[in-house]
Structure formats: structure tokens, C-alpha cells
Design an enzyme around this catalytic site. Structure first.
Site, mmCIF file in Angstrom:
data_model
loop_
_atom_site.group_PDB
_atom_site.id
_atom_site.type_symbol
_atom_site.label_atom_id
_atom_site.label_comp_id
_atom_site.label_asym_id
_atom_site.label_seq_id
_atom_site.Cartn_x
_atom_site.Cartn_y
_atom_site.Cartn_z
ATOM 1 N N GLU A 44 4.082 -6.505 -18.110
ATOM 2 C CA GLU A 44 4.218 -7.903 -17.669
ATOM 3 C C GLU A 44 4.356 -8.869 -18.851
ATOM 4 O O GLU A 44 4.014 -8.537 -19.987
ATOM 5 C CB GLU A 44 3.030 -8.316 -16.795
ATOM 6 C CG GLU A 44 1.691 -8.320 -17.509
ATOM 7 C CD GLU A 44 0.665 -9.242 -16.848
ATOM 8 O OE1 GLU A 44 0.911 -10.467 -16.796
ATOM 9 O OE2 GLU A 44 -0.376 -8.732 -16.400
ATOM 10 N N LYS A 75 -11.712 -8.984 -14.319
ATOM 11 C CA LYS A 75 -12.807 -9.683 -15.003
ATOM 12 C C LYS A 75 -13.767 -10.263 -13.982
ATOM 13 O O LYS A 75 -13.350 -10.668 -12.899
ATOM 14 C CB LYS A 75 -12.233 -10.833 -15.830
ATOM 15 C CG LYS A 75 -11.369 -10.358 -16.973
ATOM 16 C CD LYS A 75 -11.107 -11.491 -17.944
ATOM 17 C CE LYS A 75 -10.270 -11.017 -19.102
ATOM 18 N NZ LYS A 75 -8.844 -11.303 -18.922
ATOM 19 N N SER A 117 -5.721 -14.187 -5.379
ATOM 20 C CA SER A 117 -4.481 -13.947 -6.117
ATOM 21 C C SER A 117 -3.427 -13.240 -5.266
ATOM 22 O O SER A 117 -3.740 -12.310 -4.510
ATOM 23 C CB SER A 117 -4.765 -13.094 -7.349
ATOM 24 O OG SER A 117 -3.552 -12.768 -7.991
ATOM 25 N N ALA A 118 -2.178 -13.682 -5.450
ATOM 26 C CA ALA A 118 -1.050 -13.016 -4.781
ATOM 27 C C ALA A 118 -0.919 -11.560 -5.246
ATOM 28 O O ALA A 118 -0.254 -10.760 -4.586
ATOM 29 C CB ALA A 118 0.238 -13.779 -5.073
HETATM 30 N N1 PSU Z 1 -6.390 -11.424 -15.350
HETATM 31 C C1 PSU Z 1 -6.571 -11.056 -16.626
HETATM 32 N N2 PSU Z 1 -5.574 -11.285 -17.512
HETATM 33 C C2 PSU Z 1 -4.385 -11.825 -17.145
HETATM 34 C C3 PSU Z 1 -4.196 -12.190 -15.793
HETATM 35 C C4 PSU Z 1 -5.220 -11.979 -14.932
HETATM 36 O O1 PSU Z 1 -7.618 -10.557 -16.969
HETATM 37 O O2 PSU Z 1 -3.499 -12.010 -17.991
HETATM 38 C C5 PSU Z 1 -2.872 -12.771 -15.372
HETATM 39 C C6 PSU Z 1 -1.985 -11.651 -14.795
HETATM 40 O O3 PSU Z 1 -0.631 -11.959 -15.071
HETATM 41 C C7 PSU Z 1 -2.251 -11.775 -13.312
HETATM 42 C C8 PSU Z 1 -2.388 -13.262 -13.152
HETATM 43 O O4 PSU Z 1 -1.244 -11.230 -12.501
HETATM 44 O O5 PSU Z 1 -3.087 -13.698 -14.303
HETATM 45 C C9 PSU Z 1 -3.115 -13.653 -11.889
HETATM 46 O O6 PSU Z 1 -3.063 -15.044 -11.741
HETATM 47 P P1 PSU Z 1 -3.592 -15.713 -10.381
HETATM 48 O O7 PSU Z 1 -5.071 -15.449 -10.357
HETATM 49 O O8 PSU Z 1 -3.256 -17.159 -10.515
HETATM 50 O O9 PSU Z 1 -2.893 -15.012 -9.250
HETATM 51 MN MN MN Z 2 -5.030 -18.420 -7.348
#
Ligand code: PSU
Ligand code: MN
Length: 304
Positions: free
Chosen positions: A25, A160, A141-142
């Protein structure tokens, strides 16, 4: 092939020949680490995948194209521009593509593009999940919905504990996503090997990971599989240090009213700030560890 998808010649050749390919990614590059460590790490991760017999495909959105396989120059660009590049989840794709814009792909969009290209294994650091307090905020998260519908195996170091790990596992169970512990019975918590939550299954070899994924797709069961690979013991962080940083980060986010797509980047940046270089080093080590397992698993899958 859809007009937006652009597969690099090396990745295209590998896929056609049935060789192992591992997706990576780009949110971790543009939003996850500071420059220049982000670029150095991305290139080291690619090299680790090559050293273990597979072809890396760093995924991003560049100039309105869904790129499967970035050049070193493109990785440099993603790292240097950093947070100026839009963090792109599923809902962001239509407008970014129509505008010919750039986007750093999250786990969600990396899975989407990997699946379009025909890549089945993806290595990253951590995934998104159900946030603490989601009962009120609805912040989920999506990434979890993508795991429920897109056929890609995601190899990570768990999630985390900025998240509610218990609710994240409940959500994945409801959605039918297998959560595998690689050589562990316990869900790892990214910086540490322990969370107190059990995974669904423990698997001890890349061959068995490949066989399980193959069985899932052979049966036409939609969705992916989540492989959680604990950070190597020697690089894991003291639990009290990391938990104190997470508590403080959550309190600050709450006070500032941070929400929506800013939530995860804010919390991650705060934890990093509070733990200094130690957490960056741990982050780099665990990603390299996941890259290696992903390359071995993609190789096993290509031999089935
Ligand atoms: N959690 C981590 N490191 C990251 C991410 C999440 O420990 O870099 C990043 C990843 O790209 C993940 C995204 O897909 O954040 C999720 O974001 P959100 O919670 O806004 O869906
Ligand atoms: Mn979110």
C-alpha cells in the site's frame, strides 16, 4: 481491462507467467512515516520481497490511474509529497479518477486494485478497524468491509490498540473474514505481540496459509483473509510505554474533536510523536517481517 488500471510491465509479466506477486500500500508511504524514511522503507520492503522470490507491486493512484507496480521515482514522489497526497479509501476513487488526481491507497483501495490486477497477496503494517467509542461515533474503517468482499489475503502485524480490538474481531466474525495468527494463538497489537484476544486459527507455515486461501476462493466464498504476523520479539515495544502513548493520543483526539478520515492519521502521528524514533523503528521492522512472509506465501500459492 478497465481503462483506469495501469499495471507495470514487470508485474504484468509476472502475473501472466503465474509468478508470485505481492501488493503493497501507499498510505503507509505518504501518511504513515516521515520522509525520507518512508521512501527508504518502501524500497527496502520491495527488495525483501524480491529476496524472497516474489515480485513487489506497490499500489497507488497517480494522475487518475490505478497503478499496480510503481517505479522507484514514483515511490520517491509519493514519499516526498507525503500528506499532500489524498488518503484514498473506496469512497474517494470515483472523484480522484475523474479528476486525474493522485491518491495514497489504504488497505481498502490497495485490495481493490490488487484484485483488479489479479494479485492475491498483500503485505502491510496494520489495518484499520472499529474505533473505540464506535457505539457513538460509528467510526468503523472501510478496511473491514473490504476484507468482507474482496478476495485478497492481507498480511499485517495486527491492529493498534488505538482501536477497539475486541469489537474489530466481532465485526470480522460477522462478516465471515478468517483471522489467522501466524505462529501465534493471540492477536498481535502491532507494536507488541500481545493483545489478550485470541485469533480464530493458528497457522505455522506459508504453505498452509496458501492452502486455506486457495480453499476459500475455490469454494467461491467472497472476501479476503486476514493474517496477523507478530512483530519479532527483539523489536517489540514495552507495553506500558506504548499504552501510555495511545491513552494520551486518544485523550487529545477527543479534546480536539478529531473525526472522520483524520482520526487514524491523527492518532498514529500522536503516538509516533510521543514515542519518538522507537516506534518508527518498530514499524519498519514489522513491515519488513510481513513482506518476507507475504513473499513466501505468494510463492506457495503460485505452486498450488
Ligand atoms: N493503521 C496503522 N497504520 C496505517 C493505517 C492504519 O497502524 O498506516 C492506514 C492504512 O492505510 C489503513 C488506514 O488502511 O490507515 C485506515 O484508515 P481509516 O481508519 O481511516 O479507515
Ligand atoms: Mn474512520
Amino acid at each position: 481491462m478497465n481503462q483506469y488500471l495501469s499495471i507495470s510491465p514487470e508485474v504484468q509479466e509476472a502475473l501472466q507467467a503465474g509468478k508470485p506477486v505481492v501488493a503493497l500500500e501507499s498510505t503507509i508511504i505518504s501518511h504513515g512515516m516521515p520522509y525520507p524514511q518512508n521512501v527508504e522503507t518502501a524500497l527496502r520492503v520491495e527488495q525483501t520481497i524480491r529476496d524472497n522470490g516474489a515480485v513487489p507491486a506497490t499500489i497507488a493512484i497517480l494522475g487518475g490511474k490505478l497503478k499496480a507496480g510503481c517505479t522507484a521515482e514514483e515511490i520517491e514522489y509519493l514519499g516526498k509529497k507525503g500528506t499532500e497526497i489524498t488518503k484514498a479509501s473506496r469512497r474517494d476513487l470515483p472523484v480522484l479518477l475523474a479528476r486525474g488526481a493522485d491518491g495514497a491507497t489504504t488497505v481498502t483501495t490497495t485490495m481493490i486494485i490488487a484484485a483488479m490486477a489479479g494479485i492475491r497477496v498483500f503485505a502491510t503494517g496494520g489495518i484499520g478497524g472499529v474505533h473505540r467509542g464506535a457505539q457513538q461515533t460509528f467510526d468503523i474503517s472501510a478496511d473491514l468491509e473490504e476484507l468482507a468482499q474482496t478476495p485478497v489475503m492481507v498480511i499485517c502485524a495486527g491492529a493498534k490498540s488505538i482501536l477497539d480490538l475486541g469489537l474489530t474481531l466481532e465485526y470480522l466474525e460477522t462478516k465471515g473474514v478468517p483471522v489467522i495468527g501466524y505462529r501465534t494463538d493471540e492477536l498481535p497489537a502491532f507494536y507488541t505481540r500481545h493483545s489478550g484476544f485470541r485469533v480464530d486459527y493458528r497457522i505455522d507455515s506459508p504453505e498452509e496459509l496458501a492452502a486455506a486461501f486457495r480453499a476459500k476462493t475455490d469454494c467461491g466464498l467472497k472476501g479476503g483473509m486476514l493474517v496477523t504476523n507478530p512483530i519479532p520479539e527483539q523489536y517489540s515495544m514495552p507495553e506500558d510505554v506504548i499504552n501510555a502513548a495511545i491513552r494520551q493520543a486518544l485523550a487529545e483526539a477527543d479534546k480536539k474533536g478529531v473525526h472522520g478520515k483524520q482520526c487514524t492519521p491523527f492518532l498514529l502521528a500522536k503516538v509516533k510523536e510521543l514515542t519518538g524514533g522507537d516506534s518508527l523503528e518498530a514499524n519498519i521492522r514489522l513491515v519488513l517481517n510481513n513482506a518476507r512472509l507475504a513473499a513466501l506465501t505468494a510463492t506457495a500459492l503460485s505452486e498450488l
